[in-house]
Write a protein that holds these residues in place. Structure first.
Motif, PDB file in Angstrom:
ATOM      1  N   SER A 319       0.791  -0.943  -0.309  1.00 39.11           N
ATOM      2  CA  SER A 319      -0.126   0.591   0.141  1.00 39.11           C
ATOM      3  C   SER A 319       1.189   1.268   0.202  1.00 39.11           C
ATOM      4  O   SER A 319       1.262   1.685  -0.155  1.00 39.11           O
ATOM      5  CB  SER A 319      -1.085  -0.007   1.275  1.00 39.11           C
ATOM      6  OG  SER A 319      -2.268  -0.755   1.170  1.00 39.11           O
ATOM      7  N   LEU A 320      -0.025   2.369  -0.262  1.00 40.71           N
ATOM      8  CA  LEU A 320       0.664   3.892  -0.307  1.00 40.71           C
ATOM      9  C   LEU A 320      -0.363   4.895   0.730  1.00 40.71           C
ATOM     10  O   LEU A 320      -1.192   4.501   0.324  1.00 40.71           O
ATOM     11  CB  LEU A 320       0.852   4.250  -1.582  1.00 40.71           C
ATOM     12  CG  LEU A 320       1.556   5.276  -1.696  1.00 40.71           C
ATOM     13  CD1 LEU A 320       3.191   5.421  -1.207  1.00 40.71           C
ATOM     14  CD2 LEU A 320       1.383   6.350  -3.364  1.00 40.71           C
ATOM     15  N   MET A 321      -0.303   5.230   1.893  1.00 42.38           N
ATOM     16  CA  MET A 321      -0.206   6.001   2.875  1.00 42.38           C
ATOM     17  C   MET A 321      -0.539   7.055   2.939  1.00 42.38           C
ATOM     18  O   MET A 321       1.030   7.413   2.551  1.00 42.38           O
ATOM     19  CB  MET A 321      -0.233   5.212   3.659  1.00 42.38           C
ATOM     20  CG  MET A 321      -1.524   5.794   5.744  1.00 42.38           C
ATOM     21  SD  MET A 321      -1.414   4.540   6.740  1.00 42.38           S
ATOM     22  CE  MET A 321      -1.974   2.925   5.959  1.00 42.38           C
ATOM     23  N   THR A 322      -1.091   7.887   3.219  1.00 40.73           N
ATOM     24  CA  THR A 322      -1.214   9.457   3.483  1.00 40.73           C
ATOM     25  C   THR A 322      -0.995   9.699   4.698  1.00 40.73           C
ATOM     26  O   THR A 322      -2.226   9.489   5.661  1.00 40.73           O
ATOM     27  CB  THR A 322      -2.015   9.840   2.620  1.00 40.73           C
ATOM     28  OG1 THR A 322      -3.435  10.130   3.504  1.00 40.73           O
ATOM     29  CG2 THR A 322      -2.798  10.101   1.041  1.00 40.73           C
ATOM     30  N   LEU A 323      -0.388  10.656   4.878  1.00 38.30           N
ATOM     31  CA  LEU A 323      -0.299  11.435   6.886  1.00 38.30           C
ATOM     32  C   LEU A 323      -0.158  12.504   6.356  1.00 38.30           C
ATOM     33  O   LEU A 323       0.526  13.196   5.441  1.00 38.30           O
ATOM     34  CB  LEU A 323       1.136  10.207   7.062  1.00 38.30           C
ATOM     35  CG  LEU A 323       1.865   8.918   6.959  1.00 38.30           C
ATOM     36  CD1 LEU A 323       2.054   8.650   7.700  1.00 38.30           C
ATOM     37  CD2 LEU A 323       0.248   8.349   8.154  1.00 38.30           C
ATOM     38  N   GLY A 324      -0.630  13.343   7.465  1.00 42.37           N
ATOM     39  CA  GLY A 324      -0.522  14.569   7.473  1.00 42.37           C
ATOM     40  C   GLY A 324      -1.813  15.575   6.975  1.00 42.37           C
ATOM     41  O   GLY A 324      -2.544  16.669   7.187  1.00 42.37           O
ATOM     42  N   GLY A 325      -2.550  14.965   6.440  1.00 44.86           N
ATOM     43  CA  GLY A 325      -4.091  15.189   5.526  1.00 44.86           C
ATOM     44  C   GLY A 325      -5.062  13.480   6.438  1.00 44.86           C
ATOM     45  O   GLY A 325      -5.150  13.466   7.164  1.00 44.86           O
ATOM     46  N   GLN A 326      -5.919  13.779   5.340  1.00 41.59           N
ATOM     47  CA  GLN A 326      -7.105  12.715   5.174  1.00 41.59           C
ATOM     48  C   GLN A 326      -6.524  11.201   5.350  1.00 41.59           C
ATOM     49  O   GLN A 326      -5.608  11.177   4.675  1.00 41.59           O
ATOM     50  CB  GLN A 326      -8.052  12.599   4.641  1.00 41.59           C
ATOM     51  CG  GLN A 326      -9.461  11.790   5.482  1.00 41.59           C
ATOM     52  CD  GLN A 326      -9.949  11.780   4.337  1.00 41.59           C
ATOM     53  OE1 GLN A 326     -10.535  12.987   2.819  1.00 41.59           O
ATOM     54  NE2 GLN A 326     -12.077  10.961   3.885  1.00 41.59           N
ATOM     55  N   ARG A 327      -6.552  10.764   6.098  1.00 37.57           N
ATOM     56  CA  ARG A 327      -5.582   9.197   6.626  1.00 37.57           C
ATOM     57  C   ARG A 327      -6.625   7.994   5.233  1.00 37.57           C
ATOM     58  O   ARG A 327      -7.596   7.349   5.993  1.00 37.57           O
ATOM     59  CB  ARG A 327      -5.634   8.817   7.693  1.00 37.57           C
ATOM     60  CG  ARG A 327      -5.109   7.237   7.979  1.00 37.57           C
ATOM     61  CD  ARG A 327      -3.323   7.373   7.824  1.00 37.57           C
ATOM     62  NE  ARG A 327      -3.029   7.967   8.626  1.00 37.57           N
ATOM     63  CZ  ARG A 327      -1.932   6.775  10.018  1.00 37.57           C
ATOM     64  NH1 ARG A 327      -2.556   6.073  10.228  1.00 37.57           N
ATOM     65  NH2 ARG A 327      -2.032   7.628  10.964  1.00 37.57           N
ATOM     66  N   THR A 328      -5.665   7.454   3.894  1.00 36.49           N
ATOM     67  CA  THR A 328      -6.598   7.228   3.171  1.00 36.49           C
ATOM     68  C   THR A 328      -4.987   6.207   2.822  1.00 36.49           C
ATOM     69  O   THR A 328      -3.803   6.806   3.432  1.00 36.49           O
ATOM     70  CB  THR A 328      -7.216   7.526   2.611  1.00 36.49           C
ATOM     71  OG1 THR A 328      -6.204   9.342   1.121  1.00 36.49           O
ATOM     72  CG2 THR A 328      -8.565   8.761   2.696  1.00 36.49           C
ATOM     73  N   HIS A 329      -5.031   5.141   2.562  1.00 34.18           N
ATOM     74  CA  HIS A 329      -4.437   4.785   1.292  1.00 34.18           C
ATOM     75  C   HIS A 329      -4.843   3.954   0.351  1.00 34.18           C
ATOM     76  O   HIS A 329      -6.176   3.714  -0.324  1.00 34.18           O
ATOM     77  CB  HIS A 329      -3.964   3.102   2.345  1.00 34.18           C
ATOM     78  CG  HIS A 329      -5.226   2.587   2.865  1.00 34.18           C
ATOM     79  ND1 HIS A 329      -5.810   1.888   3.899  1.00 34.18           N
ATOM     80  CD2 HIS A 329      -4.864   0.979   1.758  1.00 34.18           C
ATOM     81  CE1 HIS A 329      -6.337   0.084   3.462  1.00 34.18           C
ATOM     82  NE2 HIS A 329      -5.909   0.270   2.059  1.00 34.18           N
ATOM     83  N   TYR A 330      -4.603   3.373  -0.776  1.00 31.43           N
ATOM     84  CA  TYR A 330      -4.219   2.744  -2.234  1.00 31.43           C
ATOM     85  C   TYR A 330      -3.327   1.528  -1.776  1.00 31.43           C
ATOM     86  O   TYR A 330      -2.251   1.043  -1.535  1.00 31.43           O
ATOM     87  CB  TYR A 330      -3.514   3.306  -3.309  1.00 31.43           C
ATOM     88  CG  TYR A 330      -3.798   2.506  -4.302  1.00 31.43           C
ATOM     89  CD1 TYR A 330      -4.570   2.607  -5.145  1.00 31.43           C
ATOM     90  CD2 TYR A 330      -2.207   1.926  -4.980  1.00 31.43           C
ATOM     91  CE1 TYR A 330      -4.673   1.936  -6.909  1.00 31.43           C
ATOM     92  CE2 TYR A 330      -2.284   1.638  -6.046  1.00 31.43           C
ATOM     93  CZ  TYR A 330      -3.031   1.268  -6.681  1.00 31.43           C
ATOM     94  OH  TYR A 330      -3.170   0.196  -8.243  1.00 31.43           O
ATOM     95  N   ALA A 331      -3.743   0.498  -2.362  1.00 29.31           N
ATOM     96  CA  ALA A 331      -3.249  -1.095  -2.533  1.00 29.31           C
ATOM     97  C   ALA A 331      -2.657  -1.200  -3.987  1.00 29.31           C
ATOM     98  O   ALA A 331      -3.800  -1.244  -4.295  1.00 29.31           O
ATOM     99  CB  ALA A 331      -4.517  -2.151  -1.511  1.00 29.31           C
TER     100      ALA A 331
END
Length: 504
Positions: A319-331
């Motif tokens: 996965s690729l996860m976002t931090l610092g904003g809305q927590r979402t991830h792409y698998a």
């Protein structure tokens, strides 16, 4: 054999002919990065075409297979590195498996050679070759790009990323560039063929193709959608053999964190594929939450490559996860066979245990489109060799303002793989008219502009932070709107039309 004749009758001995086809394939490898001698992408297929008109379909199959063995044998032999060093099989076994893989894929080039030789046996006028050869070639490359999940490496169109033919990429994609390249091969063949009439027209056709590519490259298919902003790609250079050792988890995270804290002035910071060698829930409190808080305090965001485990199903995702904003991830949706998942798992499960490759049983993600919102914009994201599939990358468009690819080419060491992969990423930027932000573990991280040009890159096998400015873009290239199907259907229709005319 119709009215098309070979330009020379040397290499009459079958052995020399097959060696010539093999050499033609090997020569074609030099057209790709890191050598980037793009005219050789003309010379290799030209030599093969020189041999086919005097061949039976059976001989054509052998010639095509020999070409494929030369191209793939020299071009992707780096596959043995990951099998040898990380599959624990030993050098000889790794080489044998790689050769078997190359042998199988080269059969597709054998089918291409058979089909061309079969067509040339018919009573066709020479001009028919103008679309027979490019159409068969491109359909063969496309078949290799999806058969058994696909391996679209060394598609000849990629070798033209710096040639005048690159102007066709936003219009027709990489397969369209291959089509124009093969059309150029046929025209060059006819130009060199003794007895060819209307040479001026043939030379004019070549000039039209290559000049047209130059003119198309002047067209701006997309436009800015906002102001430039600063981005940073973190290349920590963690050796693959040490990456998944438990005692390396803390030093790895400390290195990434240290390199990141010097870049908080960037609006977006990107870590590479599986930069965090642990599941997200295992480092949530110790790493992810503190990093997210720092990013918010500095008005920045992070994209972090990290495995995600689903406690309910037991599945885990690359996965690729976002931090610092809305927590979402792409698998990651398009997994690498054997490296990330095992085809026919029910029967081949013992092979997983034998290979002992870390994290080799991922589950594919289910996202309909590869989009994440970061730095205030939707971004088209891909993980590792997902960027080798142009239509999958284009699924994020036209919404995506830029593209992000995170990779870990450390699996293949200091080989041809990293520069070849970078060349593929450059083609995706050119096809879509978007900046491509490429963050890798050991190299080659890069900032690529919408024309496929490198704005900056990190040296391979060095810890490095690559920073630069990105312009969010809007609009859609023709390729984004129609994908590969324009070229594929056109090629199919041309061949069907030719067969219909012959039957009449």
């Amino acid at each position: 054999m119709g009215r098309i004749r070979p330009a020379s009758r040397f290499l009459g001995n079958p052995l020399w002919r097959y060696l010539g086809a093999f050499a033609a394939g090997a020569l074609s490898v030099l057209a790709f990065a890191p050598f980037a001698l793009y005219p050789l992408a003309l010379m290799g297929p030209l030599l093969l075409l020189w041999l086919l008109p005097s061949s039976t379909p059976k001989q054509g199959f052998r010639l095509g297979w020999a070409y494929g063995m030369g191209l793939l044998g020299f071009g992707v032999f780096w596959l043995h590195i990951s099998i040898d060093q990380f599959g624990n099989l030993g050098t000889l076994a790794a080489m044998a498996i790689t050769l078997l893989f190359v042998f199988a894929l080269a059969l597709l080039y054998g089918l291409m050679g058979w089909a061309v030789a079969k067509c040339l046996q018919l009573d066709l006028p020479p001009k028919e070759l103008l679309w027979i050869f490019p159409s068969i070639w491109v359909l063969g490359e496309w078949l290799r790009g999806w058969f058994l999940s696909g391996f679209p490496w060394l598609v000849l169109g990629y070798s033209q990323i710096d040639s005048p033919l690159n102007g066709f990429a936003p219009l027709l994609g990489v397969y369209g560039v291959s089509w124009m390249l093969m059309l150029s091969v046929v025209l060059l063949y006819r130009l060199l063929l003794p007895g060819t009439r209307k040479r001026l027209w043939v030379a004019g056709g070549l000039g039209l193709i290559w000049g047209g590519g130059l003119l198309l490259n002047l067209v701006s298919w997309t436009e800015p959608a906002g102001n430039p902003f600063r981005v940073s790609m973190i290349q920590a250079n963690i050796a693959q053999e040490a990456k998944w050792r438990r005692d390396m988890l803390r030093p790895t995270l400390e290195r990434y964190t240290q390199l990141t804290r010097g870049e908080w002035q960037s609006r977006l910071i990107i870590w590479p594929e599986t930069a965090v060698p642990a599941f997200a829930h295992q480092v949530e409190d110790s790493v992810l939450q503190p990093l997210s808080a720092e990013a918010v305090a500095n008005e920045s965001e992070l994209l972090v490559g990290i495995p995600v485990w689903d406690g309910d199903t037991g599945a885990y995702y690359n996965s690729l996860m976002t931090l610092g904003g809305q927590r979402t991830h792409y698998a990651k949706r398009h997994l690498v066979p054997f490296g990330e998942f095992m085809p026919l798992k029910r029967w081949l499960r013992p092979l997983i245990q034998w290979l002992q490759i870390p994290m080799s049983d991922f589950t594919p993600g289910s996202a309909e489109r590869p989009l994440l919102t970061v730095a205030g914009y939707p971004a088209g994201v891909s993980i590792c060799y997902e960027d080798a599939f142009g239509e999958e990358v284009a699924q994020a468009l036209p919404e995506a303002a830029f593209l992000v690819n995170v990779s870990n080419d450390a699996w293949f060491g200091d080989s041809l793989a990293p520069p070849q992969h970078l060349e593929i990423a450059r083609m995706r930027a050119l096809e879509t008219g978007r900046y491509m932000l490429r963050s890798t573990n050991t190299g080659i991280s890069a900032l690529i502009d919408p024309k496929g040009k490198l704005q900056g890159f990190s040296p391979a096998f060095q810890a490095h932070v690559l920073s630069g400015e990105v312009v969010p873009m809007q609009g859609a290239t023709p390729y984004v709107r129609v994908g590969n199907w324009a070229v594929i259907l056109f090629s199919m229709l041309l061949l069907i039309f030719t067969l219909w005319r012959l039957r009449r």
